[in-house]
Design a protein around this motif. Structure first.
Motif, short mmCIF file in Angstrom:
data_model
loop_
_atom_site.label_atom_id
_atom_site.label_comp_id
_atom_site.label_asym_id
_atom_site.label_seq_id
_atom_site.Cartn_x
_atom_site.Cartn_y
_atom_site.Cartn_z
N GLU A 45 0.83 -1.21 0.00
CA GLU A 45 0.00 0.00 0.00
C GLU A 45 0.86 1.26 0.00
O GLU A 45 0.47 2.30 -0.54
CB GLU A 45 -0.96 0.02 1.20
CG GLU A 45 -0.29 0.11 2.57
CD GLU A 45 0.04 -1.24 3.20
OE1 GLU A 45 0.20 -1.28 4.44
OE2 GLU A 45 0.11 -2.25 2.46
N ASP A 46 2.07 1.17 0.56
CA ASP A 46 2.97 2.32 0.59
C ASP A 46 3.67 2.52 -0.75
O ASP A 46 3.97 3.65 -1.14
CB ASP A 46 4.01 2.15 1.71
CG ASP A 46 3.36 2.32 3.09
OD1 ASP A 46 2.22 2.82 3.15
OD2 ASP A 46 4.00 1.93 4.09
N LYS A 48 2.23 1.98 -3.57
CA LYS A 48 1.20 2.67 -4.37
C LYS A 48 1.21 4.17 -4.10
O LYS A 48 1.07 4.98 -5.02
CB LYS A 48 -0.19 2.09 -4.07
CG LYS A 48 -0.43 0.73 -4.71
CD LYS A 48 -1.87 0.29 -4.48
CE LYS A 48 -2.16 -1.04 -5.18
NZ LYS A 48 -3.56 -1.48 -4.98
N LEU A 49 1.37 4.54 -2.83
CA LEU A 49 1.43 5.96 -2.49
C LEU A 49 2.68 6.61 -3.09
O LEU A 49 2.63 7.73 -3.60
CB LEU A 49 1.43 6.14 -0.97
CG LEU A 49 0.08 5.92 -0.27
CD1 LEU A 49 0.26 5.84 1.24
CD2 LEU A 49 -0.91 7.03 -0.62
N ALA A 132 -5.56 11.33 -1.17
CA ALA A 132 -4.77 10.14 -0.83
C ALA A 132 -4.85 9.85 0.67
O ALA A 132 -5.06 10.75 1.48
CB ALA A 132 -3.32 10.34 -1.24
N ASP A 133 -4.64 8.60 1.01
CA ASP A 133 -4.74 8.15 2.40
C ASP A 133 -3.41 8.35 3.13
O ASP A 133 -2.86 7.43 3.73
CB ASP A 133 -5.16 6.68 2.43
CG ASP A 133 -5.48 6.20 3.84
OD1 ASP A 133 -5.81 7.05 4.69
OD2 ASP A 133 -5.38 4.99 4.09
N ASN A 134 -2.87 9.56 3.02
CA ASN A 134 -1.62 9.88 3.71
C ASN A 134 -1.52 11.40 3.81
O ASN A 134 -1.65 12.10 2.81
CB ASN A 134 -0.42 9.32 2.96
CG ASN A 134 0.90 9.66 3.63
OD1 ASN A 134 1.43 10.75 3.45
ND2 ASN A 134 1.44 8.72 4.40
N VAL A 137 1.28 13.16 1.64
CA VAL A 137 0.93 13.17 0.22
C VAL A 137 -0.08 14.28 -0.06
O VAL A 137 0.07 15.05 -1.01
CB VAL A 137 0.36 11.80 -0.22
CG1 VAL A 137 -0.14 11.87 -1.66
CG2 VAL A 137 1.41 10.71 -0.08
#
Length: 270
Positions: A45-46, A48-49, A132-134, A137
């Motif tokens: 998943e990281d 992808k980020l 984004a889920d961060n 980011v």
């Protein structure tokens, strides 16, 4: 009970990375080399980020393909060229959502925003990044969009172009650029870097100007991870700084100088 969100810890990976400095001219690690190492070390998943930051190359390739131009084989895209071509010919919606939508909109001749196709795609890309889920980011995406918008707006003013047609995004910063007649667009109080950018854009030396803009980005990245030591945020900050240094290191070679002077020449003519 501890309600803190547990982050992936990359102590060994980060500890093994060579240091990078803004004035480096020879790199111990290339951006591509870093990406290969990161793909092995990071959680799926990281990765992808991390790859979100390389999608602008895919954006450029997709625009070329949609405009019936030959693909640029020098573009290092996240998705293979064949996959991009297949998605344009027979869409399966296997690309990031904003790219799927842009391809459909372009082919249907109804783009989402009333700006150039390039700006529409950039707008959609930044909107995608800012969801984004961060946190880093999202923060960096908005900061990067603001900085590019400000430079664009200042250039548009200088050359008598319509600012509203060149600015992307719908946040407060973009709205101010479109509507304010103040020298600083009324932004300096909330965004201290605006004053620095305005001063840089008054400098006719393109190299010094670009260097100054990269320094602003560098400081943002340093401050963004002050209290992150072995997290994904630290990995992303390192990668973005490495990308800056690699770009300048290429400029120090003969071929790099030639490309840079061609860029300067195009800038002056435009």
């Amino acid at each position: 009970m501890n309600n803190m969100i547990l982050k992936n810890n990359y102590y060994c990976f980060i500890a093994g990375l060579p240091e990078v400095f803004l004035d480096d001219r020879k790199l111990a690690l290339s951006v591509n080399g870093f990406r290969e190492l990161a793909r092995e070390a990071l959680k799926k998943e990281d990765v992808k980020l991390m790859e979100l930051f390389f999608l602008p190359a895919d954006n450029k390739q997709v625009l070329r393909l949609l405009n019936k131009m030959a693909p640029d084989t020098n573009l290092e895209t996240v998705y293979p060229l064949q996959r991009l071509e297949d998605e344009i010919t027979e869409p399966t919606n296997s690309l990031p959502a904003y790219l799927n939508q842009f391809i459909a909109d372009f082919k249907g001749e109804h783009l989402k925003y009333d700006v150039s196709p390039e700006n529409v795609l950039s707008w959609m890309y930044y909107d995608y990044m800012m969801k984004a889920d961060n946190q880093l980011v999202r923060r960096y995406a908005e900061f990067s969009m603001n900085l590019k918008n400000l430079v664009t707006a200042l250039n548009a003013r200088k050359y008598g172009m319509e600012v509203a047609k060149e600015v992307i995004g719908s946040n407060e910063f973009a709205v101010a650029l479109r509507t304010s007649n103040a020298k600083d667009f009324g932004l300096t109080l909330d965004y201290p870097y605006v004053e620095k950018v305005i001063a840089l854009m008054d400098n006719d030396n393109l190299v010094e100007r670009e260097r100054g803009l990269d320094l602003i980005i560098w400081h943002f990245l340093d401050e963004a991870v002050t209290f992150d030591y072995f997290s994904l945020e630290r990995v992303i900050s390192y990668m973005l700084r490495l990308m800056i240094v690699e770009r300048w290191s290429k400029m120090s070679s003969e071929s790099g100088r030639k490309v840079f002077m061609e860029m300067v020449d195009r800038f002056r003519k435009s």
